[in-house]
Design a protein around this motif. Structure first.
Motif, mmCIF file in Angstrom:
data_model
loop_
_atom_site.group_PDB
_atom_site.id
_atom_site.type_symbol
_atom_site.label_atom_id
_atom_site.label_comp_id
_atom_site.label_asym_id
_atom_site.label_seq_id
_atom_site.Cartn_x
_atom_site.Cartn_y
_atom_site.Cartn_z
ATOM 1 N N MET A 1 29.206 5.674 23.688
ATOM 2 C CA MET A 1 29.694 6.386 24.121
ATOM 3 C C MET A 1 31.443 6.794 23.242
ATOM 4 O O MET A 1 31.882 5.728 22.556
ATOM 5 N N SER A 14 24.468 10.110 31.429
ATOM 6 C CA SER A 14 25.597 9.177 31.631
ATOM 7 C C SER A 14 25.593 8.346 30.289
ATOM 8 O O SER A 14 26.523 7.584 30.330
ATOM 9 N N THR A 15 24.881 8.666 29.053
ATOM 10 C CA THR A 15 25.081 7.706 28.236
ATOM 11 C C THR A 15 26.493 8.292 27.573
ATOM 12 O O THR A 15 27.652 7.297 27.407
ATOM 13 N N VAL A 16 26.935 9.822 27.597
ATOM 14 C CA VAL A 16 27.792 10.061 27.222
ATOM 15 C C VAL A 16 28.805 10.495 28.623
ATOM 16 O O VAL A 16 29.895 11.100 28.230
ATOM 17 N N CYS A 17 28.680 9.397 29.453
ATOM 18 C CA CYS A 17 28.989 9.988 31.440
ATOM 19 C C CYS A 17 30.194 8.495 31.502
ATOM 20 O O CYS A 17 31.273 7.274 31.321
ATOM 21 N N HIS A 18 29.238 7.982 32.460
ATOM 22 C CA HIS A 18 29.188 6.141 32.759
ATOM 23 C C HIS A 18 28.555 5.692 32.068
ATOM 24 O O HIS A 18 28.039 4.619 33.723
ATOM 25 N N PHE A 41 35.544 9.966 23.193
ATOM 26 C CA PHE A 41 36.279 11.769 24.290
ATOM 27 C C PHE A 41 37.376 11.191 24.528
ATOM 28 O O PHE A 41 37.866 12.740 24.384
#
Ligand code: SF4
Lengths: 429, 129
Positions: free
Chosen positions: B95, A111-115, B98
């Protein structure tokens, strides 16, 4: 043999109505699933046995040796990173957290690179969500914001929204109004009753304009907001206010674009505003099958949903500092254990490159883009195909994965338990 | 030509995601979807290769026309190709950007690399047994 009501472990929809035809120990046909489910169940490309990198190539290694070496690598490390966890089941995730605590490591999930940013927003302002069953049976206005379910969650529209008949929405396509907000005219946008095309990076402004209109302060909204006309914004605000039950779903268009968690916060606050007029909910479209489960499991053990650092002897959480990409880009970790995910493919390469500089162990059924970066890879079962276990659907409903074939691979939870026990032996505790 | 790089999922990417060393995976994630007018401006047709350069890297991709992509933007399916040029900075959120990296695009005759080569460029060693 046909096995009925099988759960698809690919995406966060966790569709539980698949019919899977098995011949011997091979899945030969999948019914009811989307193209992604079919590829998942009938796929090949599994790593046959554990491998170890040598200076010039790769050697096969026994499970026992691979497990022993992994434990030694983790015990010797000052700042180990344990990352992944979203394509496996709860038992493996929980064992991962116990290992992290034992070695004072950092544990983070996909989720760190998602939500991850959505979680940060929810921690600021809360989550007015609901289950997908409520949406299916009640929602007459659906908003997809910064997401493309046609490609990423192919059955979301047919099971829960646009094409799904529900108790209070007997004629789906007539009774439901679908609004898609995106910077691209995607296939999902083609299906929508109303498509709002915003300029890249304009989500925050458009959300703020809608909040102002719903609040009755529409006079402050200019003629155009990030490429969207004032007329369209007023029309959409009216559709939302008149809804009997509205549901917003959002994707990485909000979490990955400029503003990140502040975009999500603004979307939640728009939902709050709409609740002064009618019933409205908002939920993230979660990607990996059990990414929600990794947040649940981390939270019930440590108090935090991702990016948990045990180096102080207690659970510490500071996304931006204790998140996997940041730790890798700073070259901070001196060993890594990657489970059920592929940072080699899905992290910026300037960060992933650090994995090749340190002893990295990968526990994953397939050869992935992380395979070339690791020192040892240990293949395991695939949760939901040759292993059962608990996963959480994108709306937080726990669902039991079924095992449809039997293989000779060990379950990743068992591999992790052996690593855990070996670490305790080495530590003498 | 300057453009903003957007990344995301596609069904072919999802179907091939567990076959990372396969030619199919390479073919579906090394695609650069562009607005047809931008392609025309570059003087190339669909299927031609472009070199896409960012602050952190350079990658060769195959162009594909998409009316849905705005002018001045490109869309690359998420995966090792897009990530070869995305910066790791997270602005204290965890994040990376991207969706929003600024890139420069020029036509090229260079071939598209395979995933193994990309991973070897960052210190890996391909496993192709
Ligand atoms: S929508 Fe998601 S969970 Fe449902 S069948 Fe497709 S990939 Fe599987």
């Amino acid at each position: 043999m046909i096995i009925k009501d099988v759960v698809c472990p690919f995406c966060g929809c966790l569709c539980d109505d698949l019919d899977v035809e098995v011949e011997g120990q091979k899945v030969i046909k999948v019914q009811n699933g989307c193209a992604l489910a079919e590829a998942k169940f009938t796929g090949s490309g599994r790593l046959p046995a554990p491998i170890r990198r040598t200076p010039t190539g790769w050697d096969d290694v026994s499970y026992d040796d691979a497990i022993r070496e992994t434990a030694e690598i983790l015990v010797a490390a000052d700042r180990p990173l344990l990352y992944g966890w979203s394509s496996t089941h709860g038992d493996a995730q929980s064992m991962g957290v116990h290992i992290a605590e034992l070695i004072g490591g950092v544990i983070d999930n996909t989720s760190t690179v998602c939500h991850g940013p959505s979680i940060l927003a929810i921690q600021e302002v809360g989550h007015p969500g609901c289950t997908l069953g409520q949406v299916k049976n009640r929602a007459d206005v659906i908003v997809y914001w910064g997401c493309n379910p046609t490609e990423a969650h192919p059955r979301h529209m047919s099971r829960y929204t646009t094409f799904a008949t529900g108790f209070f929405v007997p004629e789906a396509q007539k009774d439901r109004t679908v609004i898609v907000v995106d910077t691209r005219r995607t296939e999902s946008a083609e299906i929508a009753d109303e498509f709002i095309r915003i300029e890249r990076g304009g989500d925050y402004e458009v959300l703020s304009a809608l909040r102002a209109i719903v609040r009755g302060k529409g006079n402050v909204v200019p003629k155009m907001v990030a490429g969207v006309s004032r007329e369209q914004l007023f029309r959409v605000a009216e559709i939302c206010k008149k809804a009997k039950f509205g549901a917003i779903f959002f994707g990485l268009g909000l979490t990955m674009s400029a503003g990140k968690y502040k975009n999500v916060r603004n979307a939640i606050e728009l939902t709050d505003e709409l609740n002064r007029h009618t019933k409205f909910t908002i939920s993230p479209l979660r990607g990996h099958g059990n990414v929600y489960g990794s947040n649940e499991v981390f939270t019930w053990i440590t108090g935090y949903p991702y990016a948990v650092d045990f180096s102080r002897g207690i659970a510490f959480y500071n996304p931006g500092e204790t998140t996997a990409v940041d730790i890798l880009r700073r070259g901070e970790c001196d060993a890594a254990l990657i489970v059920a995910s592929d940072p080699g493919a899905h992290f910026p390469h300037a960060a992933a490159a650090h994995l090749a500089k340190i002893p990295t162990v990968l526990i994953d059924p397939h050869m992935t883009a992380t395979t070339p970066l690791c020192r040892i890879q240990i293949p395991c079962t695939i949760a939901g195909i040759d292993a059962e276990g608990t996963a959480y659907r994108m709306d937080g409903v726990p669902i039991r994965y079924r095992k449809v074939i039997t293989s000779s691979y060990p379950d990743d939870a068992d591999i992790l338990k052996k690593i855990h026990d070996r670490i305790r032996e080495v530590q003498g505790s | 030509m300057k453009a903003i790089l957007n990344t995301g999922r596609t069904v072919p990417q999802g179907e091939a995601v567990e076959h990372k060393a396969s030619p199919t995976y390479r073919a579906v994630v090394s695609v650069c979807y562009m607005n047809p007018v931008d392609l025309m401006e570059l003087g190339i047709t669909e299927g031609a290769h472009v070199a896409v350069t960012s602050r952190t890297g350079r990658i060769v991709l195959t162009t594909w026309t998409s009316e849905g992509v705005s002018r001045g933007e490109i869309f690359v399916p998420l995966g090792p190709y897009a990530n070869h040029i995305i910066a790791p900075e997270t602005h204290a959120t965890g994040m990376p950007d991207f969706k929003g990296e600024t890139v420069d695009i020029v036509p090229t005759d260079e071939p598209v690399k395979d995933v193994g080569s990309l991973m070897e460029e960052i210190g890996g060693l391909r496993y192709d047994h």
